[in-house]
Design an enzyme around this catalytic site. Structure first.
Site, PDB file in Angstrom:
ATOM      1  N   LYS A 110       0.808  -1.223   0.058  1.00 28.08           N
ATOM      2  CA  LYS A 110       0.088   0.081  -0.088  1.00 28.08           C
ATOM      3  C   LYS A 110       0.695   1.212  -0.008  1.00 28.08           C
ATOM      4  O   LYS A 110       0.481   2.304  -0.550  1.00 28.08           O
ATOM      5  CB  LYS A 110      -0.926  -0.055   1.037  1.00 28.08           C
ATOM      6  CG  LYS A 110      -2.124  -1.126   1.263  1.00 28.08           C
ATOM      7  CD  LYS A 110      -3.103  -0.785   1.860  1.00 28.08           C
ATOM      8  CE  LYS A 110      -4.292  -1.925   1.712  1.00 28.08           C
ATOM      9  NZ  LYS A 110      -5.057  -1.898   2.887  1.00 28.08           N
ATOM     10  N   LYS A 192      -6.246 -12.222 -11.502  1.00 27.82           N
ATOM     11  CA  LYS A 192      -7.424 -12.597 -10.447  1.00 27.82           C
ATOM     12  C   LYS A 192      -8.615 -11.265 -10.824  1.00 27.82           C
ATOM     13  O   LYS A 192      -8.030 -10.327 -11.012  1.00 27.82           O
ATOM     14  CB  LYS A 192      -6.995 -12.717  -8.919  1.00 27.82           C
ATOM     15  CG  LYS A 192      -7.620 -13.583  -8.395  1.00 27.82           C
ATOM     16  CD  LYS A 192      -6.682 -13.800  -6.966  1.00 27.82           C
ATOM     17  CE  LYS A 192      -7.579 -13.290  -6.025  1.00 27.82           C
ATOM     18  NZ  LYS A 192      -7.412 -13.428  -4.713  1.00 27.82           N
ATOM     19  N   LYS A 195     -11.581  -5.885  -7.206  1.00 27.56           N
ATOM     20  CA  LYS A 195     -12.215  -4.486  -7.481  1.00 27.56           C
ATOM     21  C   LYS A 195     -11.659  -3.350  -7.702  1.00 27.56           C
ATOM     22  O   LYS A 195     -12.193  -2.154  -7.729  1.00 27.56           O
ATOM     23  CB  LYS A 195     -13.216  -4.538  -6.015  1.00 27.56           C
ATOM     24  CG  LYS A 195     -12.245  -4.364  -4.871  1.00 27.56           C
ATOM     25  CD  LYS A 195     -13.150  -4.309  -3.605  1.00 27.56           C
ATOM     26  CE  LYS A 195     -12.342  -4.330  -2.377  1.00 27.56           C
ATOM     27  NZ  LYS A 195     -13.357  -4.675  -1.144  1.00 27.56           N
TER      28      LYS A 195
END
Ligand code: TRP
Length: 325
Positions: A110, A192, A195
């Site tokens: 992140k 994969k 979102k």
């Protein structure tokens, strides 16, 4: 068993998430003491919209309620309502090795993704998560693979606290929920479904019928025309076959048979129809819930009340043990 897990409020619930998370929670709540919450305090560690945040939190609550989380069977609340958790976070921070935090894979990822916003909250994210879990002395924590390291750190923190202040916390175990069937992106079927990719790459279980149809019809397929499962050579069609099989409960071999004489377009039309029908009840229930916001708020308030009783008892014990009564 006491089971605790949190769901971050942002982002849609795509069919892969649904299979790996909420679908299991709905089953777990039948035979366990389940505590589910919307992790709004975790959600603010990465860039987000403050003005629409409350709305997103309520919408996420509607999402989980629409999929079958039942407030009669479990506790559902919004994380920030339980101030004892933020308090416990600080106490736990004081026994957490700082080096461990910097080594967390998710922190590194992140920090790389949001280089302009590497805040201390992002670094301390796992301590807040440990507090979420330890405050209820949970046995099991259902999470995706990416959260396993955080549960390990939670155990380390619990162990350190117990060693320093006496037996207090139970060491929770992770329950890794990965369905064996991996759902891939509709546009890059070797990757994969995620979102954080554009909406045309995934199907949300709350997508309108028109959107589902459009996304499936424009999903990437492969050259050739046979509807055969071969993830290496025919990644696109294999992914669609897999989705069809999962949501129809028909083995892939039989789905292949069903469509032997059909072309890609026919197969895609059938798949779109299947998904539209399958998710229709979810979509309807969510719409209904969103038209009754007060009802959702009432459920969350009741949930917070129950959670608070449990949280208060732990925090009192902890305060005594660390000597700041
Ligand atoms: N970090 C988790 C995620 O991103 C969400 C979460 C927050 C959580 N607190 C938790 C999960 C406690 C399990 C237990 O998915």
């Amino acid at each position: 068993m006491r089971i605790v897990t949190g769901i971050r409020p942002t982002g849609p619930l795509h069919i892969g998430n649904y299979l790996n998370t909420v679908k299991h929670y709905v089953e777990l709540q039948n035979n366990n003491e389940c505590i589910f919450f919307i992790a709004d305090l975790h959600g603010i560690t990465t860039p987000y919209q403050a003005t629409t945040y409350r709305k997103e939190i309520l919408e996420k609550a509607a999402d989980v309620l629409a999929t079958g989380i039942d407030p009669q069977k479990c506790i559902l609340y919004v994380q920030s309502e339980i101030k004892e958790i933020t308090e416990l976070t600080w106490f736990l921070a004081c026994v957490t090795p700082a080096g461990d935090l910097r080594r967390m894979t998710q922190f590194k990822e992140k920090a790389r993704k949001h280089p302009k916003n590497v805040n201390a909250g992002l670094l301390n994210y796992p301590i807040l998560m440990a507090a979420d879990i330890l405050i209820y002395k949970a046995d099991l924590v259902p999470v995706g693979k990416d959260q396993k390291q955080h549960i390990e750190l939670t155990r380390t923190i619990a162990r350190k606290f117990n060693k320093q202040f006496g037996e207090t916390f139970k060491l929770p175990k992770p329950l890794i929920l990965e369905s064996s069937a991996k759902i891939m992106s509709l546009k890059e079927p070797k990757k994969k479904m995620s979102k954080s990719d554009p909406p045309e790459t995934y199907i949300s279980i709350f997508d309108e019928p028109e959107a589902i149809k459009k996304k499936i019809m424009s999903a990437v397929t492969d050259t050739g025309r046979s509807i055969k499962y071969d993830p290496k050579k025919k990644a696109g069609i294999s992914n669609l076959l897999n989705i069809y099989s999962i949501f129809s409960d028909i083995p892939i071999k039989e789905v292949e048979k069903k469509f032997t004489k059909k072309g890609y377009a026919d197969f895609k039309k059938a798949l779109a129809k299947l998904l539209i029908k399958k998710f229709e009840p979810f979509r309807r229930k969510k719409k209904d819930l969103l038209s009754r916001e007060v009802y959702i708020e009432e459920i969350l308030e009741q949930g917070a009340k129950k959670a608070k009783v449990l949280a208060q008892s732990t925090i009192e014990e902890v305060r005594k043990k660390i000597g700041i009564i």
